[in-house]
Design an enzyme around this catalytic site. Structure first.
Site, PDB file in Angstrom:
ATOM      1  N   GLU A 175     -10.755  -0.906  -3.587  1.00 34.11           N
ATOM      2  CA  GLU A 175     -10.061  -0.272  -2.446  1.00 34.11           C
ATOM      3  C   GLU A 175      -8.948   0.377  -3.175  1.00 34.11           C
ATOM      4  OE1 GLU A 175      -9.251  -3.711  -0.342  1.00 34.11           O
ATOM      5  OE2 GLU A 175      -7.473  -4.123  -1.232  1.00 34.11           O
ATOM      6  N   ASP A 184       0.690  -1.317   0.053  1.00 37.61           N
ATOM      7  CA  ASP A 184      -0.003   0.148   0.117  1.00 37.61           C
ATOM      8  C   ASP A 184       0.813   1.190   0.315  1.00 37.61           C
ATOM      9  OD1 ASP A 184      -1.844  -1.849   0.477  1.00 37.61           O
ATOM     10  OD2 ASP A 184      -2.140  -1.556   2.580  1.00 37.61           O
TER      11      ASP A 184
END
Length: 527
Positions: free
Chosen positions: A248, A73
């Site tokens: 997401e 991420d």
């Protein structure tokens, strides 16, 4: 003072100002006076001391992953002339209690900054500290992060979790909780409060936060203080902007007046994890899905997604920074950081990202290599092995057809060294595959290994090649059953051989009864 605070190099400014006075003693006095004034006002720190080379690369030229460890991420910023990457620590949720960061002057050499934020400074966070989003404003540095993996029913019951914000005086922290509670702690429009990105529009200075999980995405305004949610003209605070296939990993960037919204699709542990994007002339959308631009490559890595973007200032050079899973890893949390070049078409659309395989060892590291026998290290930008009976170093890939380039040198011993490809069963005793080697006596060989038994397929004794410590450029092309070996002259092969024993496998390097060094590794699919 305006001149001193410009982007000019400070010593050059001193020389320019002193040049108005012909007397050498006066010049010297002025230079010392200005230097002392600048130092007392901390001007020197803000000005560049030397012009840095533009990092114009096709990928992470020193290898992906570009830093060591399990991370995911990533998001990015540029602070004080350094490139910063802020990732999630990729472990079990209960172990995700801290954030690290990495900085680099050149996208090659990275410095780790550990524990820039921990749950010790966020009283409401206990686990699952995710997806940091960095930004600076008003002389402060901010990190927006998800924590506790809050579910919709838990939020409805009053459980604390969601998106928090940390604040610091330096890019490396330490960051402390700015408000003592989540900035966004509830579900709005069905969006889980995770995976945020913060963006300040250069048109009006308005800051926005984009976020969302559970297949819903929102955008909200941030107030000037950067620690409270603003209100849109219609009185609402959260607008849904969910594009098709959104899961997401929200990310916003702007180029040539166009807003690019990116997100991740698929399951984060699965092979379908990927990045898609939309373009809009407004930071609020609409964001209509255009295409998938990053996805797994079964020959390079799996589960590639959740990206940030690096834009090299004053250029049209962009990199997509993302996480992916090495092919041999089965643990869902075994994710690593990578970056590759982003290219744009004339209409502003983004070309599909190619995950390239390169390593020039300019960072002095060998993060992406696994060794089997031998004592390996990086010395002077070369992957080096001491004289050994047999030593192999391999990349975690699985190429079928390929073009494989590297430099090879036998540094001592009576054996050979070369490039290994289509290799499987990588134990030290019984591997399968091919390698093209150069001996210390001038022989170029193509060799097949079958369960560790070596068979010479072709040899060329060429005078002028492979004297000890001389470095040679070697290229292998393997397309279908035809294998070509090139040495130095990359237009005319030294060996052409047809063999159908092995169709695919890992690439790497090998030394037998020799010490060797290897550099400028590149593995690609044929054009």
């Amino acid at each position: 003072m305006a001149l001193l605070r410009s982007s000019l190099n400070l010593p050059a400014v001193f020389r320019q100002l002193a040049g108005f006075w012909p007397d050498t003693r006066v010049k010297t006095s002025i230079i010392y006076l200005l230097a002392g004034f600048a130092m007392s006002n901390k001007i020197v720190k803000a000005l560049p001391t030397a012009k840095q080379a533009t990092p114009d690369y096709s990928t992470s030229e020193a290898g992906n992953p570009f830093v060591d460890g399990w991370y995911a991420d990533p998001d990015t910023e540029i602070y004080d002339g350094l490139y910063w990457v802020y990732p999630t620590a990729s472990y079990a949720y209960e172990e995700q209690t801290y954030l690290d960061a990495f900085s680099s002057p050149d996208l090659i050499n990275w410095t780790k900054h550990p524990n820039i934020l921990t749950i010790a400074n966020v009283t409401w966070a206990t686990k699952a500290v995710w997806a940091p989003a960095p930004i600076s404003r008003n002389g402060k540095y901010y990190i927006y992060f998800g924590a506790n993996d809050i579910q919709e029913d838990e939020a409805a019951e009053g459980k604390v979790g969601g998106i928090g914000v940390g604040i610091a005086d330096k890019p490396e922290g330490p960051y402390v909780d700015a408000i003592g509670k989540p900035l966004i702690g509830d579900y709005h429009n069905g969006a889980q409060p995770i995976d945020q990105d913060v963006f300040i529009d250069d048109v009006d200075g308005q800051a926005y936060i984009y976020y969302g999980g559970h297949s819903h995405a929102n955008v909200a305004k941030l107030n000037e203080d950067m620690i409270s949610i603003g209100t849109f003209d219609d009185g609402t605070q959260f607008k849904e902007i969910t594009p098709e296939n959104y899961v997401e990993g929200s990310q916003m960037m702007k180029r040539n007046g166009i807003y690019y919204f990116m997100w991740s699709e698929g399951g984060w542990t699965g092979p379908d994890y990927s990045v898609s994007y939309a373009m809009s002339d407004s930071p609020l959308g609409p964001f209509n899905r255009l295409a998938k631009i990053l996805q797994q490559d079964s020959e390079v890595a799996r589960s590639s997604g959740h990206n940030g973007v690096i834009h090299v200032p004053d250029t049209d050079i962009y990199y997509i920074v993302y996480h992916r899973r090495p092919l041999s890893e089965t643990d869902g949390n075994h994710r690593v950081l990578a970056y590759d070049r982003m290219y744009f078409n004339e209409d502003g659309t983004i070309e599909p990202i190619k995950m390239l395989v390169k390593d020039n060892f300019a960072d002095g590291q060998m993060f992406n290599w696994k060794t089997y026998g031998g004592n390996w290290s990086v010395v002077d930008q070369r992957l080096t092995v001491a004289n050994t009976a047999e030593g192999r170093a391999l990349l975690d890939n699985n190429f079928t057809d390929l073009v494989f380039d590297a430099t090879v040198a036998v540094t001592d011993g009576s054996g050979d060294a070369g490039l290994l490809f289509r290799a499987t069963n990588l134990s030290i005793d019984g591997f399968n595959g091919y390698y093209a080697g150069i001996s210390s006596t001038g022989t170029i060989s193509l060799i097949k290994a079958n369960a560790g038994t070596l068979t010479s397929l072709s040899e060329v004794g060429t005078s002028g090649y492979a004297t000890t410590a001389t470095e040679y450029s070697v290229r292998i092309t393997a397309i279908g059953t035809e294998i070509n070996v090139f040495v130095n002259d990359l237009t005319s092969s030294k060996i052409v051989y047809t063999d159908d024993s092995f169709a695919g496998g890992a690439t790497g390097v090998i030394a037998r009864d020799a010490g060797a060094k290897f550099g400028s590794v590149s593995v690609a699919k044929p054009s």
